[in-house]
Each structure stands twice: as C-alpha cells, then as structure tokens.
Write an enzyme that holds these catalytic residues in place. Structure first.
Site, PDB file in Angstrom:
ATOM      1  N   GLY A  12     -16.309  43.475  58.740  1.00 52.74           N
ATOM      2  CA  GLY A  12     -16.782  43.698  57.367  1.00 52.74           C
ATOM      3  C   GLY A  12     -17.831  42.653  57.031  1.00 52.74           C
ATOM      4  O   GLY A  12     -18.010  42.262  55.880  1.00 52.74           O
ATOM      5  N   ALA A  13     -18.559  42.220  58.093  1.00 54.54           N
ATOM      6  CA  ALA A  13     -19.456  41.057  58.001  1.00 54.54           C
ATOM      7  C   ALA A  13     -20.543  41.199  56.937  1.00 54.54           C
ATOM      8  O   ALA A  13     -20.956  40.207  56.341  1.00 54.54           O
ATOM      9  CB  ALA A  13     -20.110  40.813  59.372  1.00 54.54           C
ATOM     10  N   THR A 101      -7.963  43.427  53.848  1.00 56.25           N
ATOM     11  CA  THR A 101      -8.332  44.704  53.232  1.00 56.25           C
ATOM     12  C   THR A 101      -7.171  45.220  52.370  1.00 56.25           C
ATOM     13  O   THR A 101      -6.023  45.192  52.811  1.00 56.25           O
ATOM     14  CB  THR A 101      -8.663  45.739  54.334  1.00 56.25           C
ATOM     15  OG1 THR A 101      -9.618  45.149  55.220  1.00 56.25           O
ATOM     16  CG2 THR A 101      -9.222  47.008  53.745  1.00 56.25           C
ATOM     17  N   THR A 102      -7.488  45.674  51.173  1.00 58.29           N
ATOM     18  CA  THR A 102      -6.432  46.171  50.275  1.00 58.29           C
ATOM     19  C   THR A 102      -6.498  47.701  50.182  1.00 58.29           C
ATOM     20  O   THR A 102      -7.451  48.316  50.668  1.00 58.29           O
ATOM     21  CB  THR A 102      -6.589  45.575  48.860  1.00 58.29           C
ATOM     22  OG1 THR A 102      -7.900  45.876  48.378  1.00 58.29           O
ATOM     23  CG2 THR A 102      -6.397  44.075  48.868  1.00 58.29           C
ATOM     24  N   HIS A 157     -10.181  38.869  33.457  1.00 57.82           N
ATOM     25  CA  HIS A 157     -11.117  39.126  34.560  1.00 57.82           C
ATOM     26  C   HIS A 157     -12.471  39.567  33.997  1.00 57.82           C
ATOM     27  O   HIS A 157     -12.563  39.990  32.852  1.00 57.82           O
ATOM     28  CB  HIS A 157     -10.586  40.217  35.506  1.00 57.82           C
ATOM     29  CG  HIS A 157      -9.561  39.708  36.482  1.00 57.82           C
ATOM     30  ND1 HIS A 157      -8.228  39.576  36.153  1.00 57.82           N
ATOM     31  CD2 HIS A 157      -9.677  39.288  37.773  1.00 57.82           C
ATOM     32  CE1 HIS A 157      -7.565  39.099  37.194  1.00 57.82           C
ATOM     33  NE2 HIS A 157      -8.415  38.914  38.201  1.00 57.82           N
ATOM     34  N   LYS A 161     -14.258  44.780  36.067  1.00 61.61           N
ATOM     35  CA  LYS A 161     -12.965  45.155  36.677  1.00 61.61           C
ATOM     36  C   LYS A 161     -12.412  46.402  35.987  1.00 61.61           C
ATOM     37  O   LYS A 161     -12.351  46.479  34.767  1.00 61.61           O
ATOM     38  CB  LYS A 161     -11.970  43.998  36.573  1.00 61.61           C
ATOM     39  CG  LYS A 161     -10.671  44.238  37.351  1.00 61.61           C
ATOM     40  CD  LYS A 161      -9.862  42.968  37.484  1.00 61.61           C
ATOM     41  CE  LYS A 161      -8.525  43.201  38.162  1.00 61.61           C
ATOM     42  NZ  LYS A 161      -8.657  43.671  39.549  1.00 61.61           N
ATOM     43  N   THR A 168      -2.620  41.192  41.007  1.00 59.92           N
ATOM     44  CA  THR A 168      -1.972  39.884  41.140  1.00 59.92           C
ATOM     45  C   THR A 168      -0.949  39.682  40.017  1.00 59.92           C
ATOM     46  O   THR A 168       0.165  39.215  40.259  1.00 59.92           O
ATOM     47  CB  THR A 168      -3.043  38.771  41.097  1.00 59.92           C
ATOM     48  OG1 THR A 168      -3.875  38.941  42.249  1.00 59.92           O
ATOM     49  CG2 THR A 168      -2.427  37.383  41.113  1.00 59.92           C
TER      50      THR A 168
HETATM   51  P1  NAD Z   1     -17.569  45.207  50.363  1.00 61.86           P
HETATM   52  O1  NAD Z   1     -17.653  46.649  50.022  1.00 61.86           O
HETATM   53  O2  NAD Z   1     -18.581  44.261  49.817  1.00 61.86           O
HETATM   54  O3  NAD Z   1     -17.572  45.042  51.966  1.00 61.86           O
HETATM   55  C1  NAD Z   1     -16.895  45.886  52.857  1.00 61.86           C
HETATM   56  C2  NAD Z   1     -17.661  45.849  54.175  1.00 61.86           C
HETATM   57  O4  NAD Z   1     -16.898  46.566  55.163  1.00 61.86           O
HETATM   58  C3  NAD Z   1     -19.038  46.543  54.074  1.00 61.86           C
HETATM   59  O5  NAD Z   1     -20.046  45.702  54.613  1.00 61.86           O
HETATM   60  C4  NAD Z   1     -18.856  47.793  54.896  1.00 61.86           C
HETATM   61  O6  NAD Z   1     -20.064  48.216  55.524  1.00 61.86           O
HETATM   62  C5  NAD Z   1     -17.834  47.298  55.918  1.00 61.86           C
HETATM   63  N1  NAD Z   1     -17.218  48.406  56.663  1.00 61.86           N
HETATM   64  C6  NAD Z   1     -16.989  49.672  56.252  1.00 61.86           C
HETATM   65  N2  NAD Z   1     -16.453  50.390  57.250  1.00 61.86           N
HETATM   66  C7  NAD Z   1     -16.352  49.574  58.320  1.00 61.86           C
HETATM   67  C8  NAD Z   1     -15.911  49.741  59.660  1.00 61.86           C
HETATM   68  N3  NAD Z   1     -15.439  50.933  60.097  1.00 61.86           N
HETATM   69  N4  NAD Z   1     -15.941  48.679  60.498  1.00 61.86           N
HETATM   70  C9  NAD Z   1     -16.415  47.491  60.074  1.00 61.86           C
HETATM   71  N5  NAD Z   1     -16.887  47.273  58.823  1.00 61.86           N
HETATM   72  C10 NAD Z   1     -16.843  48.302  57.951  1.00 61.86           C
HETATM   73  O7  NAD Z   1     -16.097  44.751  49.936  1.00 61.86           O
HETATM   74  P2  NAD Z   1     -15.531  43.278  49.724  1.00 61.86           P
HETATM   75  O8  NAD Z   1     -15.613  42.886  48.304  1.00 61.86           O
HETATM   76  O9  NAD Z   1     -16.120  42.370  50.759  1.00 61.86           O
HETATM   77  O10 NAD Z   1     -13.990  43.518  50.040  1.00 61.86           O
HETATM   78  C11 NAD Z   1     -13.565  44.002  51.312  1.00 61.86           C
HETATM   79  C12 NAD Z   1     -12.059  44.256  51.279  1.00 61.86           C
HETATM   80  O11 NAD Z   1     -11.362  43.012  51.069  1.00 61.86           O
HETATM   81  C13 NAD Z   1     -11.608  45.180  50.153  1.00 61.86           C
HETATM   82  O12 NAD Z   1     -10.538  45.971  50.611  1.00 61.86           O
HETATM   83  C14 NAD Z   1     -11.136  44.208  49.076  1.00 61.86           C
HETATM   84  O13 NAD Z   1     -10.203  44.772  48.189  1.00 61.86           O
HETATM   85  C15 NAD Z   1     -10.498  43.163  49.948  1.00 61.86           C
HETATM   86  N6  NAD Z   1     -10.330  41.830  49.339  1.00 61.86           N
HETATM   87  C16 NAD Z   1      -9.173  41.198  49.618  1.00 61.86           C
HETATM   88  C17 NAD Z   1      -8.955  39.924  49.152  1.00 61.86           C
HETATM   89  C18 NAD Z   1      -7.677  39.219  49.539  1.00 61.86           C
HETATM   90  O14 NAD Z   1      -7.477  38.054  49.152  1.00 61.86           O
HETATM   91  N7  NAD Z   1      -6.804  39.867  50.298  1.00 61.86           N
HETATM   92  C19 NAD Z   1      -9.926  39.267  48.381  1.00 61.86           C
HETATM   93  C20 NAD Z   1     -11.120  39.939  48.109  1.00 61.86           C
HETATM   94  C21 NAD Z   1     -11.319  41.234  48.606  1.00 61.86           C
END
Ligand code: NAD
Length: 273
Positions: A12-13, A101-102, A157, A161, A168
């Site tokens: 998800g870079a 990922t959530t 928030h 949102k 949380t």
């Molecule tokens: P974002 O939409 O900015 O980024 C997601 C990235 O994943 C995108 O660059 C997308 O192209 C990529 N992606 C999509 N399909 C893919 C695949 N098959 N393989 C690899 N990469 C792929 O979202 P974000 O804000 O960075 O959040 C990402 C996830 O993390 C969400 O599910 C969010 O809810 C979660 N999150 C969790 C926490 C935590 O503490 N657990 C905190 C923040 C965000």
C-alpha cells in the site's frame, strides 16, 4: 545490510499510510526498507520509494508484486480486497505480517486466524501505542472504580470523517463493558438527544461525538462520581502515530513464534486483565 536491522516490505506504498510508513522506516535506526508494493497501474509504479514519500531516493523501486524474502516483515496498510492475497503470500513465504488494513470480511478474518498457525501476525484496527494503552486503562479503571462512577466518553475528529462514534470510541466502550460484566448492546448509549424524562442509567456508558476542523482524533474518557472526576485524554497529532506503532510491531513480531497478536501484546500489556 547489518544483521541487526529488521528488513520490512510496505504494502500500500502509494497510500497515505504507505508514505508515512516509508518515511518512518527511512528515519529508523533499526529497520531497513526491503520492498515497497502497490496495486498494478497508477502513477507510482517503478518510482523510487523514498522519492514517493517526499524524501531522497533510497534505491527501492515500487513494484506491483508482493514476493517477500525470508526474514523480512510485511507491513500491509492497503485495502480489504488485497488482504487475502497478501496473507497467503506471507504464509507461503513463511514471513511475519503486520496488518493494519481495516474493514476485513469474515473470510479474510478466518484466513488470518488459520495463517497465524504458521506465521506470526500482528493485526490491529488502531496501531497507536497511546490508544492501545488508553483502551487497557479504561477497563482497569472502570473495574477498580465500580458502579458508583458514571462513565462518559467524548470523541472529536476532523470535519471529513463520515462515521460516528469513531471505531476507537466503540472499542473503548466495549472494553469497559466487558471489564464490568455488562452487555455492550444494553449499556452503550451513543448520543443523548431529546428528552427521555429519565435520568441516565447507572450502568450506561455514554458516547458523544463532535466533528470539525482538522483534528486527527481526540478521545476523552471521563469517570464521574459525587465530588470527583477523572479524565483520561488521548490526542492524535497525525497519522505518523499509526506508522510508528505498526513499525514497533514489525520490530517486535520479527522474533515471535507463530500466532495472532495485537498491539497489547506488542506493548507487553496482555498480562493485565
Ligand atoms: P489509501 O487509500 O491512501 O491507500 C491505500 C493504498 O493501497 C493505495 O495506494 C492503493 O493503491 C493500495 N492498494 C490497493 N489495492 C492494492 C493491492 N492489491 N496491492 C497493494 N496495494 C494496493 O488509504 P490509507 O489511508 O493509507 O489507509 C490504508 C488502510 O489502512 C485502510 O484500510 C485504513 O483504514 C487503514 N488504517 C489503519 C490504521 C491502523 O492503525 N490500523 C491507521 C490508519 C489507516
């Protein structure tokens, strides 16, 4: 590469969290970036991961294929649709996974549990060390104080949102309910609009929400009784707190046996009930 560094692969870079994670790995003395992966297509493929994160080039190219090398830790903050494949790749390669990922469906959660029989996995919906501790403290404090104390949780928030109360806040309230042997469905009261002609129930756990500005998240837990009030507040600065927590988990999980862990395990809080 020094053997003391833990190599990590960020999935998800190109995302908001992915860039924050890359930035924190580049600054770290204990981790090194071994790979950066995002989905096929899109502008960032083939780009240097450091440049993508707004830093200097670091010699790691963003690819669309997760193929982790032995002894790396995969840190996945992508999208729910990608999760199952990513878990399978980690399981098949025998490498540890930190999953942020959530919104995972039941099938992904089942796969997560079965993969954790062969690889160590840390999964958490909130990787902030502060929120993890607050959640633990909430249960401990509620039980110690007992039914004479009213419990109210306030969260604020940013204006974008969409859901309220925050996930949380709901998790903190559920933790308190469980600690107090109360049924969450019966005692958690979200929002206090209108008049019920009834005072608050003694066992209620109240949740209230505000939305506005650019706050990354604020949670204040109040324990109130006659003549006394305790307030526990956590304020999130920005999303780097989740990145730092996830990377702390990556460092920790690298030396753990197979199993499914959460941030409480990483912080050593699991022994506290
Ligand atoms: P974002 O939409 O900015 O980024 C997601 C990235 O994943 C995108 O660059 C997308 O192209 C990529 N992606 C999509 N399909 C893919 C695949 N098959 N393989 C690899 N990469 C792929 O979202 P974000 O804000 O960075 O959040 C990402 C996830 O993390 C969400 O599910 C969010 O809810 C979660 N999150 C969790 C926490 C935590 O503490 N657990 C905190 C923040 C965000």
């Amino acid at each position: 590469m020094s053997s003391r560094l833990t190599p990590v692969v960020i999935v998800g870079a190109r995302g908001r969290m992915g860039k924050a994670l890359i930035g924190e790995v580049v600054k770290s003395d204990t981790l090194v970036l071994d790979g950066a992966v995002d989905r096929s297509g899109g502008p960032g493929r083939g780009q240097d991961a450091g440049t993508l994160a707004g830093l200097h080039p670091i010699g790691v190219t963003v690819t669309d294929n997760l193929a982790p090398r032995r002894n790396t830790v995969v840190v996945d903050f992508s999208l729910p649709e990608a999760t199952q494949t990513n878990i399978e790749r980690c399981r098949d390669a025998g490498v540890a996974l930190v999953l942020g990922t959530t919104g995972l469906d039941k099938e992904s959660l089942d796969l997560l549990r079965s993969a954790a029989k062969t690889i160590p996995i840390v999964s958490a919906a909130n990787f902030s060390a502060g929120i993890t501790l607050l959640t633990r403290l909430a249960g401990l404090a509620a039980r110690a104080l007992g039914d004479d104390w009213n419990i109210e949780l306030f969260e604020l928030h940013h204006r974008h949102k969409r859901d309220a109360p925050s996930g949380t806040a709901k998790r903190i309230a559920k933790r308190i309910a469980r600690a107090m042997d109360r049924n969450p469905d019966e005692v958690i009261v979200a929002g206090r609009g209108g008049s019920t002609n009834e005072p608050r129930g003694v066992k209620e756990i109240g949740l209230s929400s505000a939305r506005g500005g650019d706050s990354a998240g604020e949670h204040t837990l109040m324990f109130l009784t006659d003549g006394e009030r305790i307030e526990l507040t956590h304020r999130a600065g920005d999303r780097t707190i989740f990145a730092r927590g996830a990377l702390r988990a990556a460092q920790w999980v690298a030396s753990q046996p197979p199993g499914l862990y959460d941030m409480s395990d990483v912080l050593g809080l699991s022994a506290l009930s």
